[in-house]
Design a protein around this motif. Structure first.
Motif, short mmCIF file in Angstrom:
data_model
loop_
_atom_site.label_atom_id
_atom_site.label_comp_id
_atom_site.label_asym_id
_atom_site.label_seq_id
_atom_site.Cartn_x
_atom_site.Cartn_y
_atom_site.Cartn_z
N VAL A 1 70.05 85.06 41.88
CA VAL A 1 71.11 85.99 41.50
C VAL A 1 72.38 85.63 42.25
O VAL A 1 72.34 85.25 43.42
CB VAL A 1 70.70 87.44 41.83
N LEU A 2 73.52 85.75 41.58
CA LEU A 2 74.80 85.70 42.27
C LEU A 2 75.13 87.12 42.68
O LEU A 2 75.41 87.98 41.84
CB LEU A 2 75.90 85.15 41.35
N TYR A 3 75.05 87.39 43.98
CA TYR A 3 75.27 88.76 44.47
C TYR A 3 76.75 89.11 44.50
O TYR A 3 77.59 88.29 44.89
CB TYR A 3 74.70 88.92 45.88
N LEU A 4 77.05 90.33 44.11
CA LEU A 4 78.39 90.89 44.20
C LEU A 4 78.41 91.93 45.30
O LEU A 4 77.35 92.36 45.78
CB LEU A 4 78.80 91.52 42.87
N ASP A 5 79.60 92.37 45.70
CA ASP A 5 79.67 93.43 46.70
C ASP A 5 79.26 94.75 46.04
O ASP A 5 79.01 94.81 44.83
CB ASP A 5 81.08 93.52 47.30
N THR A 6 79.16 95.82 46.82
CA THR A 6 78.63 97.08 46.30
C THR A 6 79.55 97.74 45.28
O THR A 6 79.12 98.66 44.57
CB THR A 6 78.36 98.06 47.45
N THR A 7 80.78 97.27 45.17
CA THR A 7 81.68 97.80 44.13
C THR A 7 81.65 96.94 42.88
O THR A 7 82.36 97.23 41.91
CB THR A 7 83.13 97.87 44.66
N ASN A 8 80.84 95.88 42.90
CA ASN A 8 80.75 94.93 41.78
C ASN A 8 82.09 94.29 41.45
O ASN A 8 82.37 93.96 40.31
CB ASN A 8 80.16 95.60 40.53
N THR A 9 82.89 94.09 42.49
CA THR A 9 84.22 93.51 42.31
C THR A 9 84.30 92.08 42.80
O THR A 9 84.88 91.22 42.14
CB THR A 9 85.27 94.35 43.07
N TYR A 10 83.70 91.81 43.97
CA TYR A 10 83.86 90.52 44.62
C TYR A 10 82.54 89.74 44.72
O TYR A 10 81.47 90.33 44.89
CB TYR A 10 84.42 90.70 46.03
N ILE A 11 82.65 88.41 44.62
CA ILE A 11 81.50 87.54 44.82
C ILE A 11 81.12 87.54 46.29
O ILE A 11 81.99 87.48 47.17
CB ILE A 11 81.83 86.10 44.37
N GLU A 12 79.80 87.59 46.57
CA GLU A 12 79.35 87.51 47.95
C GLU A 12 78.49 86.26 48.16
O GLU A 12 78.96 85.26 48.64
CB GLU A 12 78.60 88.79 48.34
N GLU A 13 77.19 86.31 47.80
CA GLU A 13 76.32 85.16 48.08
C GLU A 13 75.55 84.73 46.84
O GLU A 13 75.42 85.48 45.88
CB GLU A 13 75.34 85.51 49.20
N ALA A 14 75.03 83.50 46.91
CA ALA A 14 74.24 82.95 45.81
C ALA A 14 72.79 82.88 46.25
O ALA A 14 72.38 81.91 46.89
CB ALA A 14 74.76 81.56 45.44
N GLY A 15 72.02 83.91 45.97
CA GLY A 15 70.65 83.96 46.45
C GLY A 15 70.64 84.00 47.97
O GLY A 15 71.23 84.89 48.58
N ALA A 16 70.02 83.00 48.60
CA ALA A 16 69.98 82.92 50.06
C ALA A 16 70.99 81.91 50.59
O ALA A 16 70.86 81.40 51.69
CB ALA A 16 68.58 82.54 50.52
N MET A 17 72.03 81.64 49.81
CA MET A 17 73.04 80.66 50.19
C MET A 17 74.43 81.25 50.11
O MET A 17 74.67 82.22 49.40
CB MET A 17 72.98 79.44 49.25
N ASN A 18 75.37 80.64 50.84
CA ASN A 18 76.78 80.96 50.63
C ASN A 18 77.22 80.33 49.31
O ASN A 18 76.84 79.20 48.99
CB ASN A 18 77.64 80.40 51.75
N HIS A 19 78.03 81.05 48.55
CA HIS A 19 78.55 80.54 47.29
C HIS A 19 79.81 79.70 47.55
O HIS A 19 80.49 79.88 48.56
CB HIS A 19 78.89 81.70 46.35
N TYR A 20 80.09 78.77 46.66
CA TYR A 20 81.36 78.04 46.71
C TYR A 20 81.77 77.69 45.29
O TYR A 20 80.95 77.66 44.37
CB TYR A 20 81.24 76.76 47.56
N HIS A 21 83.06 77.43 45.11
CA HIS A 21 83.49 76.82 43.86
C HIS A 21 84.65 75.87 44.15
O HIS A 21 85.25 75.90 45.24
CB HIS A 21 83.88 77.87 42.80
N ILE A 22 84.91 75.01 43.20
CA ILE A 22 85.94 73.99 43.35
C ILE A 22 86.90 74.08 42.18
O ILE A 22 86.47 74.09 41.02
CB ILE A 22 85.32 72.59 43.44
N THR A 23 88.18 74.19 42.48
CA THR A 23 89.19 74.34 41.44
C THR A 23 89.59 72.98 40.87
O THR A 23 89.25 71.93 41.43
CB THR A 23 90.44 75.05 42.00
N ALA A 24 90.32 73.02 39.78
CA ALA A 24 90.70 71.79 39.10
C ALA A 24 91.56 70.88 39.98
O ALA A 24 91.60 69.66 39.77
CB ALA A 24 91.45 72.12 37.81
#
Length: 363
Positions: A221-244
Motif C-alpha cells: 500500500v502507498l500510505y497517506l497521512d491521516t487526512t488522506n492529503t499527503y504521501i507518507e510511505e510505501a509499505g515498509a519503505m520510504n517513497h520517492y519519485h523523480i520528475t521529468a
C-alpha cells in the motif's frame, strides 16, 4: 563491556564457502550463533555470543502483551578483498536508540552495538553466502522481559543480534518493478504516535493493509497521512519519485515517517550521483496528476532490505491503474541502485567512511 563467547564446536559449523546452487531467499536462514545481553538494575550485563537458540521468557512478559519491542535492519557485504564490511551500522545503532526513547526503553551505547554486531559476524563469517547479490542481513532487536500485566514500561530488557545469510529481498531482484495500491482505507501512523520508531507494533499493524493490497495485484500500500492529503510511505519503505527534469523527491520526514537510512544516504550522495535530491510534502492529488501529465517519470521505495524498489504502476480500488513513465525501471533509479550497491559491495570507493571492516579476531 566484555563480550564472552560460548561457541558451538567448530566441526558443527556450516562452511558455506561453496556457493549455494539456488538463489538464497531473504531472511529465512540463520547463522550458528547470536548475540545477547541483559538490562538489569539499570545497566547492561551478561554480554555473550552463544549458539542460536530459543529464548525463555515468562508468559506474562510485557513484550507479549504490550509490544514493547524495537528492532533494526542492516547489512554486511563481501568485498573483492574477501573481507566482510558492514554498511552504516552506526546509523542503525543511533536509530535504535531513537526508537528506544519513543517506547520508554533504555539506550544501548552505539559503540557497544557495533562491537556486538562485528563480533557476531566475525564468529560466523563462514556463513557468508558466496553468491551474486547476497549479503548478511543483520537484525538487532530489544524487548521487555518483565513478568507484569500492568501497562507500564519494563525494568528488564534483552538485547540481541541475529544474522541471516540472504539473497535479494524480491526474488526478481531489481529487474521487475512493483505495484502499489493507492487507498484511503489504511494509515500507517498517526501524529504524536510511534510512526518514527522502528517498533514491532508498527509492522504488526501494517499486515492487514499488505494483505488487502494483494487483492488488487499490488505488492504493498502507498500510505497517506491521516487526512488522506499527503504521501507518507510505501509499505515498509520510504517513497520517492523523480520528475521529468531529473529531480529526486522524497517526502519530508515527520513523526509519522521512519527515517530510512537508505533515503538519508541517497540525500548525502546527491553530489556523487550528480542529482538534485529534495524533500517536501507531496499532495497525493498533485502526484497523481503529475504522473498522468508525464511530469513524474519514475517512482519507487527506498529501504535497507531491497535498497530500491522501482514502482511501475499504481492501482486503485475501482480497478483502474496509473503507469509511471513507461512502466519499466527508469534510468535514474537504475543509476542510484548501481552506485549504491556498488558502494556497498566495495566496487566503488567509499569516500565517506560508511563501510567498516569486520576484523578477524574470533573466527
Amino acid at each position: 563491556m566484555k563480550i564472552n563467547l560460548k561457541l558451538k564446536d567448530s566441526s558443527e559449523r556450516l562452511q558455506s564457502q561453496l556457493a549455494p546452487k539456488e538463489k538464497l531467499p531473504f531472511g529465512k536462514l540463520r547463522t550458528d550463533h547470536m548475540f545477547v545481553a541483559d538490562y538489569i538494575d539499570n545497566e547492561w550485563k551478561n554480554a555473550h555470543v552463544i549458539p542460536y537458540s530459543d529464548f525463555s521468557i515468562a508468559p506474562g512478559a510485557i513484550v507479549l502483551h504490550y509490544a514493547q519491542a524495537i528492532f533494526e535492519g542492516a547489512k554486511a557485504f563481501m568485498h573483492p578483498d574477501n573481507e566482510i564490511y558492514t554498511f552504516r551500522v552506526d546509523k542503525n545503532a543511533e536509530r535504535l536508540n531513537i526508537s528506544a526513547d519513543c517506547l520508554c526503553m533504555p539506550n544501548i551505547p552505539v559503540d557497544f552495538q557495533i562491537e556486538a554486531i562485528h563480533t557476531l559476524i566475525d564468529v560466523d563469517r563462514l556463513w557468508f553466502p558466496l553468491q551474486e547479490g547476497a549479503s548478511l542481513y543483520i537484525r538487532p532487536f530489544m524487548f521487555s522481559v518483565d513478568d507484569s500485566l500492568g501497562v507500564h514500561p519494563g525494568a528488564k530488557y534483552k538485547f540481541a543480534v541475529i544474522l541471516s545469510p540472504s539473497g535479494p529481498y524480491y526474488p526478481d531482484g531489481f529487474s521487475k518493478p512493483i505495484r502499489l495500491l493507492i487507498t484511503k482505507k489504511f494509515h500507517r501512523a498517526t501524529p504524536g504516535g510511534t510512526g518514527y520508531a522502528k517498533a514491532a507494533g508498527n509492522y504488526a499493524a501494517s499486515l492487514r493493509a499488505g494483505e488487502f493490497a494483494k487483492k488488487f495485484g499490488a505488492n504493498q500500500v502507498l500510505y497517506l497521512d491521516t487526512t488522506n492529503t499527503y504521501i507518507e510511505e510505501a509499505g515498509a519503505m520510504n517513497h520517492y519519485h523523480i520528475t521529468a527534469d531529473g529531480t529526486v523527491v522524497i517526502p519530508e520526514f515527520t513523526d509519522t515517517i521512519l527515517k530510512s537510512i537508505t533515503s538519508l544516504s541517497i540525500i548525502e550522495l546527491a553530489n556523487e550521483l550528480g542529482l538534485n535530491v529534495i524533500q517536501k510534502r507531496i499532495k497525493i492529488d498533485e502526484f497523481i496528476n503529475d504522473v498522468k501529465a508525464g511530469k513524474i517519470v519514475e517512482a519507487g521505495g527506498f529501504g535497507t532490505a531491497a535498497v530500491i524498489s522501482p514502482v511501475g504502476e499504481y492501482v486503485f480500488e475501482d480497478g483502474t491503474s496509473l503507469t509511471v513513465g513507461n512502466g519499466q525501471i527508469g534510468p535514474i533509479s537504475k543509476k542510484i541502485y548501481e552506485y549504491y550497491t556498488g558502494l556497498q559491495y566495495g566496487k566503488i570507493k567509499d569516500k565517506k567512511g560508511w563501510l567498516k571492516k569486520v576484523e578477524r579476531k574470533h573466527a
